[in-house]
Motif scaffolding. Structure first.
Motif, PDB file in Angstrom:
ATOM      1  N   ARG A 224      26.125 -30.517  51.957  1.00 40.04           N
ATOM      2  CA  ARG A 224      27.334 -30.984  51.273  1.00 40.04           C
ATOM      3  C   ARG A 224      27.227 -32.476  50.972  1.00 40.04           C
ATOM      4  O   ARG A 224      27.559 -32.934  49.876  1.00 40.04           O
ATOM      5  CB  ARG A 224      28.546 -30.732  52.151  1.00 40.04           C
ATOM      6  N   GLU A 225      26.788 -33.191  51.993  1.00 40.62           N
ATOM      7  CA  GLU A 225      26.733 -34.645  51.842  1.00 40.62           C
ATOM      8  C   GLU A 225      25.858 -35.042  50.661  1.00 40.62           C
ATOM      9  O   GLU A 225      26.178 -35.971  49.915  1.00 40.62           O
ATOM     10  CB  GLU A 225      26.198 -35.268  53.131  1.00 40.62           C
ATOM     11  N   HIS A 226      24.765 -34.329  50.485  1.00 43.43           N
ATOM     12  CA  HIS A 226      23.805 -34.689  49.439  1.00 43.43           C
ATOM     13  C   HIS A 226      23.945 -33.826  48.189  1.00 43.43           C
ATOM     14  O   HIS A 226      23.121 -33.927  47.266  1.00 43.43           O
ATOM     15  CB  HIS A 226      22.382 -34.595  49.993  1.00 43.43           C
ATOM     16  N   SER A 227      24.981 -32.961  48.192  1.00 40.20           N
ATOM     17  CA  SER A 227      25.259 -32.103  47.032  1.00 40.20           C
ATOM     18  C   SER A 227      24.031 -31.322  46.577  1.00 40.20           C
ATOM     19  O   SER A 227      23.661 -31.306  45.392  1.00 40.20           O
ATOM     20  CB  SER A 227      25.799 -32.947  45.860  1.00 40.20           C
ATOM     21  N   VAL A 228      23.395 -30.679  47.537  1.00 38.51           N
ATOM     22  CA  VAL A 228      22.249 -29.820  47.219  1.00 38.51           C
ATOM     23  C   VAL A 228      22.585 -28.381  47.599  1.00 38.51           C
ATOM     24  O   VAL A 228      23.432 -28.142  48.462  1.00 38.51           O
ATOM     25  CB  VAL A 228      20.958 -30.273  47.949  1.00 38.51           C
ATOM     26  N   TYR A 229      21.900 -27.466  46.938  1.00 38.56           N
ATOM     27  CA  TYR A 229      22.085 -26.061  47.276  1.00 38.56           C
ATOM     28  C   TYR A 229      21.293 -25.724  48.538  1.00 38.56           C
ATOM     29  O   TYR A 229      20.123 -26.093  48.665  1.00 38.56           O
ATOM     30  CB  TYR A 229      21.600 -25.161  46.132  1.00 38.56           C
ATOM     31  N   LEU A 230      21.953 -25.019  49.426  1.00 38.08           N
ATOM     32  CA  LEU A 230      21.303 -24.505  50.635  1.00 38.08           C
ATOM     33  C   LEU A 230      21.539 -23.004  50.666  1.00 38.08           C
ATOM     34  O   LEU A 230      22.661 -22.545  50.871  1.00 38.08           O
ATOM     35  CB  LEU A 230      21.871 -25.159  51.893  1.00 38.08           C
ATOM     36  N   MET A 231      20.485 -22.251  50.421  1.00 41.38           N
ATOM     37  CA  MET A 231      20.601 -20.793  50.433  1.00 41.38           C
ATOM     38  C   MET A 231      19.751 -20.249  51.570  1.00 41.38           C
ATOM     39  O   MET A 231      18.630 -20.708  51.787  1.00 41.38           O
ATOM     40  CB  MET A 231      20.135 -20.207  49.101  1.00 41.38           C
ATOM     41  N   ILE A 232      20.290 -19.288  52.293  1.00 40.58           N
ATOM     42  CA  ILE A 232      19.563 -18.701  53.406  1.00 40.58           C
ATOM     43  C   ILE A 232      19.016 -17.342  52.968  1.00 40.58           C
ATOM     44  O   ILE A 232      19.721 -16.546  52.347  1.00 40.58           O
ATOM     45  CB  ILE A 232      20.474 -18.532  54.641  1.00 40.58           C
ATOM     46  N   GLY A 233      17.784 -17.075  53.308  1.00 38.19           N
ATOM     47  CA  GLY A 233      17.072 -15.896  52.804  1.00 38.19           C
ATOM     48  C   GLY A 233      17.369 -14.594  53.516  1.00 38.19           C
ATOM     49  O   GLY A 233      16.490 -13.996  54.140  1.00 38.19           O
ATOM     50  N   HIS A 234      18.620 -14.148  53.400  1.00 36.59           N
ATOM     51  CA  HIS A 234      18.933 -12.819  53.928  1.00 36.59           C
ATOM     52  C   HIS A 234      18.474 -11.796  52.894  1.00 36.59           C
ATOM     53  O   HIS A 234      19.232 -11.318  52.041  1.00 36.59           O
ATOM     54  CB  HIS A 234      20.432 -12.715  54.225  1.00 36.59           C
ATOM     55  N   SER A 235      17.211 -11.441  53.004  1.00 34.40           N
ATOM     56  CA  SER A 235      16.524 -10.704  51.953  1.00 34.40           C
ATOM     57  C   SER A 235      17.050  -9.289  51.730  1.00 34.40           C
ATOM     58  O   SER A 235      16.889  -8.730  50.645  1.00 34.40           O
ATOM     59  CB  SER A 235      15.027 -10.641  52.260  1.00 34.40           C
ATOM     60  N   ARG A 236      17.677  -8.690  52.736  1.00 37.19           N
ATOM     61  CA  ARG A 236      18.166  -7.322  52.540  1.00 37.19           C
ATOM     62  C   ARG A 236      19.214  -7.282  51.431  1.00 37.19           C
ATOM     63  O   ARG A 236      19.386  -6.248  50.787  1.00 37.19           O
ATOM     64  CB  ARG A 236      18.771  -6.769  53.832  1.00 37.19           C
ATOM     65  N   ARG A 237      19.913  -8.366  51.206  1.00 42.21           N
ATOM     66  CA  ARG A 237      20.916  -8.372  50.133  1.00 42.21           C
ATOM     67  C   ARG A 237      20.246  -8.233  48.768  1.00 42.21           C
ATOM     68  O   ARG A 237      20.923  -7.928  47.785  1.00 42.21           O
ATOM     69  CB  ARG A 237      21.715  -9.666  50.156  1.00 42.21           C
ATOM     70  N   PHE A 238      18.950  -8.472  48.711  1.00 39.97           N
ATOM     71  CA  PHE A 238      18.249  -8.377  47.433  1.00 39.97           C
ATOM     72  C   PHE A 238      17.384  -7.120  47.352  1.00 39.97           C
ATOM     73  O   PHE A 238      16.671  -6.907  46.371  1.00 39.97           O
ATOM     74  CB  PHE A 238      17.383  -9.623  47.218  1.00 39.97           C
ATOM     75  N   THR A 239      17.445  -6.324  48.393  1.00 35.75           N
ATOM     76  CA  THR A 239      16.700  -5.078  48.411  1.00 35.75           C
ATOM     77  C   THR A 239      17.473  -4.028  47.629  1.00 35.75           C
ATOM     78  O   THR A 239      18.691  -3.901  47.784  1.00 35.75           O
ATOM     79  CB  THR A 239      16.498  -4.614  49.864  1.00 35.75           C
ATOM     80  N   GLY A 240      16.760  -3.279  46.802  1.00 38.66           N
ATOM     81  CA  GLY A 240      17.409  -2.323  45.909  1.00 38.66           C
ATOM     82  C   GLY A 240      18.386  -1.406  46.603  1.00 38.66           C
ATOM     83  O   GLY A 240      19.507  -1.178  46.132  1.00 38.66           O
ATOM     84  N   ARG A 241      17.969  -0.852  47.725  1.00 37.17           N
ATOM     85  CA  ARG A 241      18.836   0.092  48.435  1.00 37.17           C
ATOM     86  C   ARG A 241      20.190  -0.508  48.726  1.00 37.17           C
ATOM     87  O   ARG A 241      21.226   0.069  48.424  1.00 37.17           O
ATOM     88  CB  ARG A 241      18.175   0.496  49.745  1.00 37.17           C
ATOM     89  N   TYR A 242      20.205  -1.702  49.338  1.00 37.20           N
ATOM     90  CA  TYR A 242      21.476  -2.280  49.775  1.00 37.20           C
ATOM     91  C   TYR A 242      22.294  -2.779  48.587  1.00 37.20           C
ATOM     92  O   TYR A 242      23.529  -2.768  48.633  1.00 37.20           O
ATOM     93  CB  TYR A 242      21.222  -3.402  50.784  1.00 37.20           C
ATOM     94  N   ARG A 243      21.610  -3.202  47.526  1.00 37.87           N
ATOM     95  CA  ARG A 243      22.374  -3.608  46.338  1.00 37.87           C
ATOM     96  C   ARG A 243      23.114  -2.407  45.752  1.00 37.87           C
ATOM     97  O   ARG A 243      24.280  -2.503  45.370  1.00 37.87           O
ATOM     98  CB  ARG A 243      21.429  -4.232  45.314  1.00 37.87           C
ATOM     99  N   VAL A 244      22.430  -1.284  45.667  1.00 36.85           N
ATOM    100  CA  VAL A 244      23.074  -0.073  45.134  1.00 36.85           C
ATOM    101  C   VAL A 244      24.250   0.338  46.016  1.00 36.85           C
ATOM    102  O   VAL A 244      25.343   0.669  45.527  1.00 36.85           O
ATOM    103  CB  VAL A 244      22.046   1.077  45.032  1.00 36.85           C
ATOM    104  N   LEU A 245      24.052   0.309  47.319  1.00 38.15           N
ATOM    105  CA  LEU A 245      25.123   0.714  48.228  1.00 38.15           C
ATOM    106  C   LEU A 245      26.304  -0.245  48.138  1.00 38.15           C
ATOM    107  O   LEU A 245      27.467   0.162  48.144  1.00 38.15           O
ATOM    108  CB  LEU A 245      24.589   0.758  49.663  1.00 38.15           C
ATOM    109  N   ARG A 246      25.996  -1.505  48.063  1.00 35.80           N
ATOM    110  CA  ARG A 246      27.080  -2.492  47.986  1.00 35.80           C
ATOM    111  C   ARG A 246      27.872  -2.349  46.694  1.00 35.80           C
ATOM    112  O   ARG A 246      29.092  -2.467  46.680  1.00 35.80           O
ATOM    113  CB  ARG A 246      26.463  -3.889  48.084  1.00 35.80           C
TER     114      ARG A 246
END
Lengths: 358, 331
Positions: free
Chosen positions: A114-136
């Motif tokens: 926040r202080e440096h106004s940069v993006y910080l993304m954490i790699g919870h890769s299951r959210r990008f897995t086809g199966r879980y995207r379809v289910l979600r």
């Protein structure tokens, strides 16, 4: 738009098996400019393979000309140092899960971003897995009504001959109690994140039982935990790394709602099943929805670049990753105390508003 | 055998079917039926057998050689236990759903009474009696080495699938606890349970020997699933892994109207009734496991009520503040 210049911080297993192959598939989006690992030999080996400078010094990798972002794949006990150093330089960060090894570290990382106004993304890769995207997507459409319970049992096998430096061995950081609390953060963190992602409510408490299954082991490689949510929803998981050698790793996912059920059971070769008010569907040919495919990490990197370049909300905001970490740490605490433990919730609001990945 | 039936559970209809189909052992005679409480609807099978109806279930004991206590665990525990104990004290054969009682002390009393009088007790265990479950448990007990963890689930339909009365949720939970207790033969030292009352239970616990037990029971299966219920037991041992899914053996027809499952036809209830009527030994009758299951069932109820992990006495387990890592398991 020119590719995002990145420094890879950490040249271990997940870097080699997931991030580097993903980078190779996204030449228009990402360009690897430097690699770093405290193990100089590992850094040099990776640097040589990809034709980029290699170093054992964090600052040197981050200060490489053209670097705009850091991909942090080191063990979680080192995430804070790497992320703060990157944020301090105005670099955006994609950081592997679990976010950190403590909530204090996680909060410091969020504050730095926040202080440096940069993006910080954490790699919870299951959210990008086809199966879980379809289910979600099915859940968001309301196909099964309100979600009541989510269960994912994750089963992996032991190595045939436990080698020095293999997962959970005392000489590997995952098996060293000074650096690891075991299965709950090494792989159970995925489930901790998925529960909240599907239930879409606030976790309240966790109960867990864990055990060390390997002779000579020092951290739990098995854990069973149950998370209760404010709306009465339940997330449960048995994370089991004790299956006999050679047994195929598999996941069994079940999601029950007020109006239907979704499931995916690798062991039965049932990749996707949907049972709702209007009927049933089974997609037995959906093998591409299996886990451990490169597609998930490619999507993860692509989403990160999209946020950095286009200002699209992060699909995995750091506050949500902090919540997964809080669940994991509460589970660890519960396994030690023998009682249910509360989940510590972050009070701060995200500067970068999160949203659903489309 | 002259048989009396009390209650309107799942055993009575099965016995009635055997009698009307001529499949009961020679000499079987159902001599009367009593409801479980006031103003009970008389089941159709009672009329089919033209049974005399008694107001007082205990009055049936005198004229019978054996009694079927066909009462749901909840809310009829007290009457179920009272009839079971009276039957055993009177030397009558007893057929009843497992577990025998709501409390271990009552379980012990019933067994002592049976032991003194020579009564034969057979408790119905519809999950453990399935062929796949008996086979898998046998393998687990012999081939897995030290058992490390057990996962058990029982998914039931949202609505009753057929004409036979569905067991109560508590009875269903007891049905799943039975094979787990039979496998572990070791009491739970602590257990935590959560879930919507009467609909779902998610429980995690630990035995004296360090085995982690995880249980899921719910009534969430949608009608489109076409299933009467799905039980699953997965057992992790040092030397192997066993997965027992008795309902996975079926013919499944999936089409525009949904999924229809034609299950592998087993009749655990019928097998239990036949065994009891003929005086044959029941291959799965195991009252020691029954006792562990009783304790586990009480722990589930107490934990859910308190929102805390409890011990075998039903009281919250003391939290161990600042404890180190869980002790390693090993030889």
């Amino acid at each position: 738009m020119k590719p995002l210049g990145v420094a890879l911080i950490g040249c271990g297993g997940i870097a080699k098996s997931a991030h580097l192959p993903a980078l190779a598939q996204l030449p228009d989006e990402l360009r690897l400019l430097s690699v770093m690992d405290v193990n100089r030999a590992a850094a040099e080996s990776t640097g040589q393979a990809f034709g980029v400078p290699a170093t054992a010094r964090l600052e040197e990798a981050l200060d490489t000309p053209g670097v705009e972002a850091a991909i942090v794949t080191s063990p979680e006990f080192w995430h804070r140092e790497a992320v703060l150093a990157a944020a301090d330089r105005g670099l955006h960060i994609l950081c592997e899960k679990p976010m950190a090894s403590s909530l204090e570290d996680a909060d410091a990382m969020i504050a730095a971003a926040r202080e440096h106004s940069v993006y910080l993304m954490i790699g919870h890769s299951r959210r990008f897995t086809g199966r879980y995207r379809v289910l979600r997507e099915a859940v968001l459409r309301g196909d099964i009504g309100e979600v009541r319970t989510v269960r994912e049992n994750e089963r992996r096998s032991r190595p045939a001959a436990p080698a020095t430096g293999s997962y959970w061995s005392p000489t590997h950081w995952t098996g060293d109690p000074a650096h690891s609390v075991g299965a709950i953060l090494t792989n159970g963190i995925h489930e901790a994140d998925l529960f909240t992602w599907f239930l879409r409510d606030v976790p309240v408490s966790v109960y867990a039982e864990s055990r060390v299954t390997r002779a000579g082991g020092r951290v739990p490689d098995f854990i069973s935990f149950t998370v209760t949510y404010r709306n009465g929803g339940i997330g449960s998981s048995e994370v089991n790394n004790a299956l006999p050698p050679g047994y195929p790793g598999f996941h069994a996912f079940e999601l029950f709602g007020t109006d239907g059920m979704l499931s995916a059971r690798d062991s039965e070769m049932r990749m996707l099943e949907f049972f709702g008010a209007d009927g049933a569907m089974r997609d037995p040919a959906a093998y591409h929805h299996l886990l451990h495919v490169e597609e998930a990490y490619v999507e993860e990197h692509r989403a990160f670049v999209r946020s950095v370049r286009e200002g699209v909300p992060l699909p995995v905001p750091p506050e949500e990753a902090r919540l997964a970490l809080a669940i994991g740490l509460a589970a660890d605490a519960s396994a030690r105390s023998g009682q249910a433990e509360p989940v510590s919730l972050a009070p701060a609001k995200s500067v970068h508003e999160g949203g659903d990945h489309r | 055998m002259k048989v009396a039936i009390v209650g309107s559970g799942r055993i009575g209809p099965r016995l009635a079917c055997l009698v009307t189909a001529g499949e009961a052992p020679a000499g079987t005679e159902v001599v009367g039926w009593a409801p479980s409480g006031a103003a009970q609807t008389v089941p159709a099978w009672v009329g089919t057998l033209a049974l005399p109806i008694a107001n007082d279930p205990f009055a049936l004991l005198a004229g019978a050689d054996g009694i079927v206590v066909d009462l749901a665990a909840d809310p009829h525990w007290h009457q179920r236990e009272g009839l079971s104990e009276a039957a055993c004290e009177g030397g009558k054969a007893l057929l009843v759903d497992a577990p025998l009682a709501d409390f271990a002390q009552v379980h012990d009393r019933i067994r002592v009474a049976a032991s003194r009088s020579g009564s034969r007790i057979l408790s119905v265990r519809p999950i453990r009696q399935r062929l796949a479950m008996r086979t898998g448990l046998g393998i687990a007990l012999s081939d897995l080495g030290e058992v490390l963890a057990v996962y058990g689930s029982l998914h039931l339909p949202v609505r009753d699938p057929g004409p036979d009365p569905a067991p109560s949720f508590e009875q269903s939970l007891a049905d799943l606890l039975d094979p787990v207790a039979a496998l572990l033969r070791s009491p739970l030292v602590r257990l935590y349970a959560a879930g919507q009352a009467g609909v779902a239970v998610h429980a995690v616990g630990r035995t004296e020997g360090g085995v982690v037990v995880t249980l899921d029971v719910n009534r969430f299966l949608p009608p489109s699933c076409g299933s009467d219920g799905e039980a699953l037991l997965e057992i992790t041992g040092q030397d192997g892994f066993v997965r027992i899914a008795p309902d996975a053996a079926d013919v499944t027809v999936a089409g525009p109207a949904g999924v229809r499952r034609i299950p592998w036809r087993e009749d655990p209830l019928g097998d239990a009734v036949r065994a009891w009527l003929s005086g044959a030994a029941d291959p799965v009758s195991d009252l020691d496991a029954d006792r562990h299951a009783i304790t586990a069932l009480r722990m589930v109820k107490r934990s859910r009520a308190l929102g805390k992990a409890v011990g075998p006495d039903g009281n919250p387990v003391a939290s161990v503040a600042g404890a180190g890592s869980p002790s390693p398991a090993g030889p």
